[in-house]
Motif scaffolding. Structure first.
Motif, PDB file in Angstrom:
ATOM      1  N   ARG A 271       0.810  -1.214   0.000  1.00  0.00           N
ATOM      2  CA  ARG A 271       0.000   0.000   0.000  1.00  0.00           C
ATOM      3  C   ARG A 271       0.849   1.273   0.000  1.00  0.00           C
ATOM      4  NH1 ARG A 271      -5.511  -0.691   0.806  1.00  0.00           N
ATOM      5  NH2 ARG A 271      -5.700   1.534   1.314  1.00  0.00           N
ATOM      6  N   LEU A 272       2.140   1.151   0.281  1.00  0.00           N
ATOM      7  CA  LEU A 272       3.021   2.316   0.226  1.00  0.00           C
ATOM      8  C   LEU A 272       3.869   2.344  -1.046  1.00  0.00           C
ATOM      9  CD1 LEU A 272       4.227   2.468   3.946  1.00  0.00           C
ATOM     10  CD2 LEU A 272       2.368   3.758   2.850  1.00  0.00           C
ATOM     11  N   ASP A 273       3.916   1.242  -1.748  1.00  0.00           N
ATOM     12  CA  ASP A 273       4.705   1.157  -2.986  1.00  0.00           C
ATOM     13  C   ASP A 273       3.994   0.189  -3.936  1.00  0.00           C
ATOM     14  OD1 ASP A 273       6.724   1.431  -4.860  1.00  0.00           O
ATOM     15  OD2 ASP A 273       8.027  -0.061  -3.901  1.00  0.00           O
ATOM     16  N   PRO A 274       2.818   0.594  -4.432  1.00  0.00           N
ATOM     17  CA  PRO A 274       1.946  -0.362  -5.120  1.00  0.00           C
ATOM     18  C   PRO A 274       2.289  -0.598  -6.578  1.00  0.00           C
ATOM     19  CG  PRO A 274       0.906   1.773  -5.071  1.00  0.00           C
ATOM     20  CD  PRO A 274       2.194   1.929  -4.308  1.00  0.00           C
ATOM     21  N   TYR A 275       1.683  -1.669  -7.097  1.00  0.00           N
ATOM     22  CA  TYR A 275       1.647  -1.926  -8.522  1.00  0.00           C
ATOM     23  C   TYR A 275       0.404  -1.254  -9.100  1.00  0.00           C
ATOM     24  CZ  TYR A 275       5.032  -5.625  -7.449  1.00  0.00           C
ATOM     25  OH  TYR A 275       6.125  -6.314  -7.015  1.00  0.00           O
ATOM     26  N   LEU A 276       0.401  -1.097 -10.422  1.00  0.00           N
ATOM     27  CA  LEU A 276      -0.675  -0.395 -11.113  1.00  0.00           C
ATOM     28  C   LEU A 276      -1.240  -1.261 -12.230  1.00  0.00           C
ATOM     29  CD1 LEU A 276      -2.234   2.300 -11.840  1.00  0.00           C
ATOM     30  CD2 LEU A 276      -0.263   2.848 -13.303  1.00  0.00           C
ATOM     31  N   ARG A 277      -2.567  -1.342 -12.287  1.00  0.00           N
ATOM     32  CA  ARG A 277      -3.270  -2.014 -13.379  1.00  0.00           C
ATOM     33  C   ARG A 277      -4.298  -1.029 -13.930  1.00  0.00           C
ATOM     34  NH1 ARG A 277      -5.459  -5.534 -10.503  1.00  0.00           N
ATOM     35  NH2 ARG A 277      -4.208  -7.419 -10.816  1.00  0.00           N
ATOM     36  N   TYR A 278      -4.146  -0.666 -15.215  1.00  0.00           N
ATOM     37  CA  TYR A 278      -4.946   0.459 -15.732  1.00  0.00           C
ATOM     38  C   TYR A 278      -5.121   0.339 -17.233  1.00  0.00           C
ATOM     39  CZ  TYR A 278      -5.960   5.388 -16.902  1.00  0.00           C
ATOM     40  OH  TYR A 278      -6.509   6.537 -17.391  1.00  0.00           O
ATOM     41  N   ASP A 279      -6.324   0.664 -17.703  1.00  0.00           N
ATOM     42  CA  ASP A 279      -6.607   0.694 -19.135  1.00  0.00           C
ATOM     43  C   ASP A 279      -7.604   1.816 -19.385  1.00  0.00           C
ATOM     44  OD1 ASP A 279      -7.578   0.293 -21.754  1.00  0.00           O
ATOM     45  OD2 ASP A 279      -7.138  -1.850 -21.647  1.00  0.00           O
ATOM     46  N   LEU A 280      -7.139   2.912 -19.926  1.00  0.00           N
ATOM     47  CA  LEU A 280      -7.981   4.088 -20.102  1.00  0.00           C
ATOM     48  C   LEU A 280      -9.186   3.803 -20.987  1.00  0.00           C
ATOM     49  CD1 LEU A 280      -8.648   7.103 -19.890  1.00  0.00           C
ATOM     50  CD2 LEU A 280      -7.046   7.514 -21.754  1.00  0.00           C
ATOM     51  N   ASP A 281      -8.989   3.080 -22.071  1.00  0.00           N
ATOM     52  CA  ASP A 281     -10.055   2.881 -23.047  1.00  0.00           C
ATOM     53  C   ASP A 281     -11.134   1.908 -22.586  1.00  0.00           C
ATOM     54  OD1 ASP A 281      -9.212   4.596 -25.180  1.00  0.00           O
ATOM     55  OD2 ASP A 281      -7.596   3.185 -25.595  1.00  0.00           O
ATOM     56  N   LEU A 282     -10.761   0.874 -21.817  1.00  0.00           N
ATOM     57  CA  LEU A 282     -11.691  -0.226 -21.587  1.00  0.00           C
ATOM     58  C   LEU A 282     -11.996  -0.520 -20.126  1.00  0.00           C
ATOM     59  CD1 LEU A 282     -10.409  -2.746 -24.309  1.00  0.00           C
ATOM     60  CD2 LEU A 282     -12.438  -1.303 -24.409  1.00  0.00           C
ATOM     61  N   MET A 283     -11.461   0.248 -19.180  1.00  0.00           N
ATOM     62  CA  MET A 283     -11.717  -0.003 -17.760  1.00  0.00           C
ATOM     63  C   MET A 283     -12.804   0.938 -17.254  1.00  0.00           C
ATOM     64  SD  MET A 283      -8.978   0.121 -14.587  1.00  0.00           S
ATOM     65  CE  MET A 283      -8.292  -1.516 -14.828  1.00  0.00           C
ATOM     66  N   VAL A 284     -13.708   0.395 -16.425  1.00  0.00           N
ATOM     67  CA  VAL A 284     -14.791   1.203 -15.854  1.00  0.00           C
ATOM     68  C   VAL A 284     -14.882   0.945 -14.352  1.00  0.00           C
ATOM     69  CG1 VAL A 284     -16.134   1.247 -17.989  1.00  0.00           C
ATOM     70  CG2 VAL A 284     -16.528  -0.573 -16.326  1.00  0.00           C
ATOM     71  N   GLY A 285     -15.287   1.975 -13.608  1.00  0.00           N
ATOM     72  CA  GLY A 285     -15.530   1.836 -12.178  1.00  0.00           C
ATOM     73  C   GLY A 285     -16.958   1.396 -11.934  1.00  0.00           C
ATOM     74  N   GLU A 286     -17.158   0.520 -10.936  1.00  0.00           N
ATOM     75  CA  GLU A 286     -18.484  -0.040 -10.664  1.00  0.00           C
ATOM     76  C   GLU A 286     -19.326   0.842  -9.756  1.00  0.00           C
ATOM     77  OE1 GLU A 286     -19.731  -3.686 -11.683  1.00  0.00           O
ATOM     78  OE2 GLU A 286     -18.717  -2.455 -13.191  1.00  0.00           O
ATOM     79  N   THR A 287     -18.728   1.815  -9.087  1.00  0.00           N
ATOM     80  CA  THR A 287     -19.459   2.738  -8.220  1.00  0.00           C
ATOM     81  C   THR A 287     -19.081   4.164  -8.593  1.00  0.00           C
ATOM     82  OG1 THR A 287     -17.736   2.854  -6.512  1.00  0.00           O
ATOM     83  CG2 THR A 287     -19.334   1.045  -6.343  1.00  0.00           C
ATOM     84  N   PRO A 288     -19.869   5.161  -8.187  1.00  0.00           N
ATOM     85  CA  PRO A 288     -19.491   6.547  -8.478  1.00  0.00           C
ATOM     86  C   PRO A 288     -18.128   6.918  -7.907  1.00  0.00           C
ATOM     87  CG  PRO A 288     -21.788   6.436  -7.816  1.00  0.00           C
ATOM     88  CD  PRO A 288     -21.218   5.066  -7.588  1.00  0.00           C
ATOM     89  N   GLU A 289     -17.806   6.408  -6.699  1.00  0.00           N
ATOM     90  CA  GLU A 289     -16.501   6.704  -6.084  1.00  0.00           C
ATOM     91  C   GLU A 289     -15.372   6.082  -6.894  1.00  0.00           C
ATOM     92  OE1 GLU A 289     -19.750   7.136  -3.303  1.00  0.00           O
ATOM     93  OE2 GLU A 289     -19.111   5.397  -4.502  1.00  0.00           O
ATOM     94  N   ALA A 290     -15.587   4.868  -7.358  1.00  0.00           N
ATOM     95  CA  ALA A 290     -14.570   4.198  -8.173  1.00  0.00           C
ATOM     96  C   ALA A 290     -14.375   4.922  -9.500  1.00  0.00           C
ATOM     97  CB  ALA A 290     -14.965   2.741  -8.409  1.00  0.00           C
ATOM     98  N   ALA A 291     -15.467   5.351 -10.112  1.00  0.00           N
ATOM     99  CA  ALA A 291     -15.384   6.066 -11.385  1.00  0.00           C
ATOM    100  C   ALA A 291     -14.637   7.388 -11.225  1.00  0.00           C
ATOM    101  CB  ALA A 291     -16.779   6.309 -11.944  1.00  0.00           C
ATOM    102  N   GLU A 292     -14.889   8.097 -10.123  1.00  0.00           N
ATOM    103  CA  GLU A 292     -14.201   9.362  -9.877  1.00  0.00           C
ATOM    104  C   GLU A 292     -12.713   9.132  -9.632  1.00  0.00           C
ATOM    105  OE1 GLU A 292     -12.966  13.121  -9.402  1.00  0.00           O
ATOM    106  OE2 GLU A 292     -14.866  12.440 -10.260  1.00  0.00           O
TER     107      GLU A 292
END
Length: 246
Positions: free
Chosen positions: A132-153
């Motif tokens: 949690r202080l030195d995390p890995y990142l998993r991210y896809d701008l085009d195809l990733m969506v958040g399931e809640t408003p907080e996640a989307a923000e």
């Protein structure tokens, strides 16, 4: 190919994916007319935006090697990258908490069967994972969506920070770009393709640190990972059909 193998073997184990380039370990990357505007490594006329390589995959590569064989004729194609190390300290605590939660549905890549390029067709995952202080990142701008408003923000916050921390490079013939796929995301600018044998040409190789982790998903006796994503795509289609039409 010899040098790709030598460097890859120092990092871990070269692997391939059945749905990518027929499962070839050495993947030739060049633009094609059929995929010019798709979310594909064979595109050219559209920006291939920031993403972790096959972020949706349970056995995604930990390293990605991109070796330059030929530049595009106009020398305008750029590989763009950004690192979680560059922006993690800027994330508010509440956003960090949201990003560490499994509230994000990834998208399955076009080459893995998502021909309609549907966002959120893959499994639920977290954007940040590990320490949690030195995390890995998993991210896809085009195809990733958040399931809640907080996640989307929180995803929008990451989008802004990834863009603010970007760097770029032109992969020249004979040069090798090595990407830590757990820490960095990468993108590729649009460029003009001529489809006449002179276009940009890279060789790509994927590397994992632990080959045994994918044992149950590999073609027997090979390094080819053959995870089936049809159930995820069918589930995504069912979810879309269940949404009332306005």
């Amino acid at each position: 190919e010899f040098w790709l193998c030598a460097i890859a073997s120092a990092l871990g184990e070269p692997v391939s994916y059945l749905q990518e380039k027929q499962g070839n370990i050495f993947q030739d990357i060049f633009p094609t007319a059929a995929n010019a505007d798709k979310l594909s490594s064979e595109s050219s006329s559209s920006l291939l935006d920031f993403h972790t390589e096959i972020a949706f995959h349970p056995h995604m590569p930990e390293y990605l090697l991109l070796y330059g064989l030929r530049q595009d004729p106009d020398k305008t194609a750029r590989t763009i990258f950004s690192s979680v190390h560059r922006f993690f300290h800027l994330l508010p605590p509440s956003v960090r908490d949201a990003l560490f939660s499994s509230l994000y549905r990834t998208g399955v890549d076009y080459s893995f069967g998502n021909f309609d390029e549907v966002s959120g067709a893959g499994p639920l995952v977290s954007v940040l994972y590990g320490d949690r202080l030195d995390p890995y990142l998993r991210y896809d701008l085009d195809l990733m969506v958040g399931e809640t408003p907080e996640a989307a923000e929180a995803l929008q916050v990451v989008r802004r920070l990834v863009n603010s921390a970007q760097r770029d490079v032109i992969i020249e013939p004979g040069s090798l770009l090595l990407i830590d796929n757990r820490r960095c995301v990468h993108a590729r600018s649009d460029f003009k393709a001529y489809f006449d044998g002179r276009d940009r040409w890279l060789q790509r190789m994927a590397v994992v640190r632990d080959l045994e982790a994918s044992h149950g998903d590999r073609v027997r006796g090979t390094r080819v990972i053959a995870t089936d994503f049809k159930p995820f795509l069918e589930a995504a289609a069912a979810r879309a059909a269940a949404i009332p039409q306005v």
